[in-house]
Write an enzyme that holds these catalytic residues in place. Structure first.
Site, PDB file in Angstrom:
ATOM      1  N   ASP A   1      -2.667   4.801  -2.448  1.00  0.00           N
ATOM      2  CA  ASP A   1      -3.646   5.681  -1.600  1.00  0.00           C
ATOM      3  C   ASP A   1      -4.132   6.662  -2.088  1.00  0.00           C
ATOM      4  O   ASP A   1      -3.111   7.457  -2.766  1.00  0.00           O
ATOM      5  CB  ASP A   1      -2.866   5.715  -0.375  1.00  0.00           C
TER       6      ASP A   1
ATOM      7  N   ASP B   1       0.752  -1.174   0.109  1.00  0.00           N
ATOM      8  CA  ASP B   1       0.044   0.059   0.058  1.00  0.00           C
ATOM      9  C   ASP B   1       1.029   1.201  -0.134  1.00  0.00           C
ATOM     10  O   ASP B   1       1.573   1.598   1.056  1.00  0.00           O
ATOM     11  CB  ASP B   1      -0.941   0.025   1.356  1.00  0.00           C
TER      12      ASP B   1
ATOM     13  N   HIS C   1     -10.622  -1.234   5.510  1.00  0.00           N
ATOM     14  CA  HIS C   1     -10.252  -0.655   6.690  1.00  0.00           C
ATOM     15  C   HIS C   1     -10.927   0.784   6.972  1.00  0.00           C
ATOM     16  O   HIS C   1     -10.779   1.270   8.054  1.00  0.00           O
ATOM     17  CB  HIS C   1      -8.724  -0.653   7.008  1.00  0.00           C
ATOM     18  N   ASP C   2     -11.357   1.425   5.867  1.00  0.00           N
ATOM     19  CA  ASP C   2     -12.088   2.601   6.105  1.00  0.00           C
ATOM     20  C   ASP C   2     -13.745   2.582   6.413  1.00  0.00           C
ATOM     21  O   ASP C   2     -14.481   3.660   6.390  1.00  0.00           O
ATOM     22  CB  ASP C   2     -11.764   3.640   5.062  1.00  0.00           C
TER      23      ASP C   2
ATOM     24  N   GLU D   1      -6.824   3.950  -5.312  1.00  0.00           N
ATOM     25  CA  GLU D   1      -8.048   4.180  -4.538  1.00  0.00           C
ATOM     26  C   GLU D   1      -8.356   5.708  -5.078  1.00  0.00           C
ATOM     27  O   GLU D   1      -7.674   6.556  -4.825  1.00  0.00           O
ATOM     28  CB  GLU D   1      -7.451   4.287  -3.313  1.00  0.00           C
TER      29      GLU D   1
HETATM   30  C1  GLC Z   1      -6.900   6.487   2.414  1.00  0.00           C
HETATM   31  C2  GLC Z   1      -7.055   5.288   3.510  1.00  0.00           C
HETATM   32  C3  GLC Z   1      -7.185   5.597   4.727  1.00  0.00           C
HETATM   33  C4  GLC Z   1      -6.322   7.097   5.068  1.00  0.00           C
HETATM   34  C5  GLC Z   1      -6.319   8.013   4.059  1.00  0.00           C
HETATM   35  C6  GLC Z   1      -5.219   8.941   4.197  1.00  0.00           C
HETATM   36  O1  GLC Z   1      -8.392   6.633   2.432  1.00  0.00           O
HETATM   37  O2  GLC Z   1      -7.613   4.272   3.115  1.00  0.00           O
HETATM   38  O3  GLC Z   1      -7.181   4.715   5.740  1.00  0.00           O
HETATM   39  O4  GLC Z   1      -6.602   7.546   6.298  1.00  0.00           O
HETATM   40  O5  GLC Z   1      -6.320   7.439   2.749  1.00  0.00           O
HETATM   41  O6  GLC Z   1      -3.976   8.354   3.795  1.00  0.00           O
END
Ligand code: GLC
Ligand code: CA
Length: 555
Positions: free
Chosen positions: A198, A97, A323-324, A249
């Protein structure tokens, strides 16, 4: 030939909550090694590991202070190398990641910037405030508050779209892009088989202007140079290795941009995560409210992405959990009476779609949201900030807590439930208490019990993952939405070279009838969550609470 990952499934691990082998209450990399056979048994082809690099852990590792070293709480470089090797032996590829929109303010680059070094100051966005003493723009941080932090020494602000300890990187600076390429190459050389990037669609900022009708996202989402930067990263790093798969993402993205990000021939990424379907229990973009999930909207969004991405020869990552996100069985299913049926139904709806399915640790057990009753039990910076913000807006502490209980990212972060022991087998029972509370229902919902039970959610997910490998139509077929306006049915057809797959699901806890169901003569059921399968009679398909049934035909 580029890697064909269409029959693959990815298993996501949040190491901090997965398995703690040295009894300090924190999950670690040796814990992942210990559980590789479990993941192999489930049938996953890849493991996406969330960040374990050196970090102050203000955002659980998404605040990276050193991309080349392992945070000692998680383990060592030897552990990582062993993990890569042991995974490879089992035919499992590791996806790391990469957090490149921002770095931790403890990162050397930011530290040097703060010393006033102009070379490193230009790695970030330092800007003057306005004459009236306010920050450069009115943008809001995703974790609450203004997105600019004042630095007295320079009489300037730096940009942080997330926590104040996560400073945004200036991708318009070529030196930043070169450093990032170096990092990706470093991990490729270690044998990593994939990357998850990310919030990667936030890296190209459009302009630093006030947003009069929003939180600023229109100025940095899918920005002007985003495709150029992604292509460049592709060409200089992972694009040189046909084995590597990538997923971006994409925060608040548009589908048109995703045709490019995840197009088969566009030379950017293998696939994308988009989140519109997980905002159906928000009010617009506002997450910190309580509104019932809008089922029609959920279907409309999923079907739009499914059909349009196919038309544009682009590829989806398909998922409910990470995880979010809250746990899907609590969110769109039923934690109570129909817990098992609804967990299996939701898994089926995702796994038979066109795209690469992602299973988030514990989803394959039907893990539920937390049972936390006090704010002191929550750990997530976003939840804690918004608990305060909600009260500043006038909500009572108990109303604010209720909203946090429903939407908190901690719902997905409680320890993995391995067994019925004190700490659920996450930490041994004579260890330090886990960093975040174990859900009390681990005595009932846990891996040990489900491995013994042929009818478990785990066994069902195992079957779903195997089906994608057995049936070409699941991996390669085109998609046709069905029952589009039905108030409780989620249904679709997949077709590929004379093969057909029909998926029919009841999204609610009451019997329902699908009156215009297609004929299933000549089909056989390949999976379902009720013992005796149901079929349409005289064109009417009666579905029991949360029933799902999948039918297959080949000519
Ligand atoms: C993404 C991650 C999250 C994190 C954010 C900032 O959305 O999945 O967990 O807090 O990015 O890095
Ligand atoms: Ca540990």
């Amino acid at each position: 030939m580029k890697k064909d990952f269409r029959k693959s499934t990815v298993y996501q691990i949040y190491p901090k909550s997965f398995r703690d082998t040295n009894k300090d209450g924190l999950g670690d990399l040796r814990g992942v090694i210990e559980k590789l056979d479990y993941i192999k048994e489930l049938g996953a082809d890849y493991i996406w590991l969330t960040p374990f690099f050196v970090s102050p852990q203000n955002d659980n590792g998404y605040d990276v202070a050193d991309y080349y070293r392992i945070d000692p709480a998680y383990g060592t470089m030897e552990d990582v190398e062993e993990l890569i090797g042991e995974s490879a032996k089992r035919g499992i590829g590791l996806m790391f990641d990469m957090v490149f929109n921002h770095v931790s303010t403890s990162h050397e680059w930011f530290q040097k910037a703060m010393e006033g070094d102009p070379y490193y100051k230009d790695f970030f966005f330092f800007r003057k405030g306005r004459a009236d003493g306010t920050p450069p723009t009115n943008w809001e941080s995703k974790f609450g508050g203004n997105a600019w932090e004042y630095v007295e020494k320079f009489d300037e602000y730096y940009l942080h779209l997330f926590d104040v300890s996560q400073a945004d990187l200036n991708w318009d600076n070529e030196n930043v892009r070169r450093e990032i390429q170096k990092i990706v190459k470093f991990w490729m050389e270690k044998g990593v088989k994939g990357f998850r990037f990310d919030v990667i669609n936030l890296i190209s900022k459009r302009a630093f202007e006030d947003d009069d009708c929003g939180d600023g996202r229109k100025y940095y989402t899918d920005g002007p140079n985003i495709h150029r930067y992604l292509k460049e990263l592709h060409d200089t790093t992972f694009g040189t290795d046909a084995e590597i798969i990538t997923v971006g993402e994409m925060s608040s993205t548009s589908i048109e941009n995703c045709y490019q990000y995840a197009g088969h021939d566009t030379g950017e990424l293998s696939m994308v995560f988009s989140f519109h379907h997980l905002k159906v229990d928000f009010m617009g973009n506002e997450k910190w409210v309580l509104v019932p999930a809008d089922f029609q909207k959920l279907k409309d969004i999923i079907f739009e992405w499914q059909t349009k991405m196919e038309q544009h020869n682009a590829w989806n990552a398909v998922f409910w959990c990470n995880h979010d996100q809250p746990r899907v069985v609590s969110r769109f299913g039923d934690e109570g009476r129909y817990w098992k049926e609804s967990a299996k139904m939701l898994g089926t709806v995702i796994h038979c779609l066109r795209g690469t399915p992602y299973v988030y640790q514990g989803e394959e057990l039907g893990m539920t949201d937390t049972d936390f009753t006090e704010i002191s039990q929550f750990r997530d910076v976003e939840s804690l900030n918004h608990y305060q913000i909600l009260q500043d807006k006038g909500l009572s502490p108990s109303d604010a807590l209720r909203i946090v209980q429903v939407h908190s990212r901690d719902n997905g972060r409680t320890p993995m439930q391995w067994d019925a022991s004190l700490y659920a087998g996450f930490t041994d029972k004579d260890g330090v208490a886990p960093w975040i509370g174990v859900n009390g229902n681990h005595t009932r919902i846990n891996a040990a019990a489900q491995l013994e039970d042929e009818d478990s959610v785990f066994r069902y997910y195992q079957r779903l993952i195997a089906l994608r490998k057995e049936l070409d139509v699941i991996a390669f077929g085109s998609i046709e939405p069905l029952a589009v306006k039905h108030p409780s049915v989620f249904a679709y057809r997949r077709s590929y070279k004379g093969e057909e797959l029909l998926v029919a699901a009841n999204f609610y806890g009451k019997d329902c009838e699908w009156k215009t169901a297609p004929d299933t003569a000549g089909y056989r059921q390949v999976i379902g969550n009720y013992k005796d399968s149901s079929t349409p009679e005289n064109g009417v398909w009666k579905l029991r609470p949360y029933e799902v049934s999948v039918w297959f035909k080949s000519n």
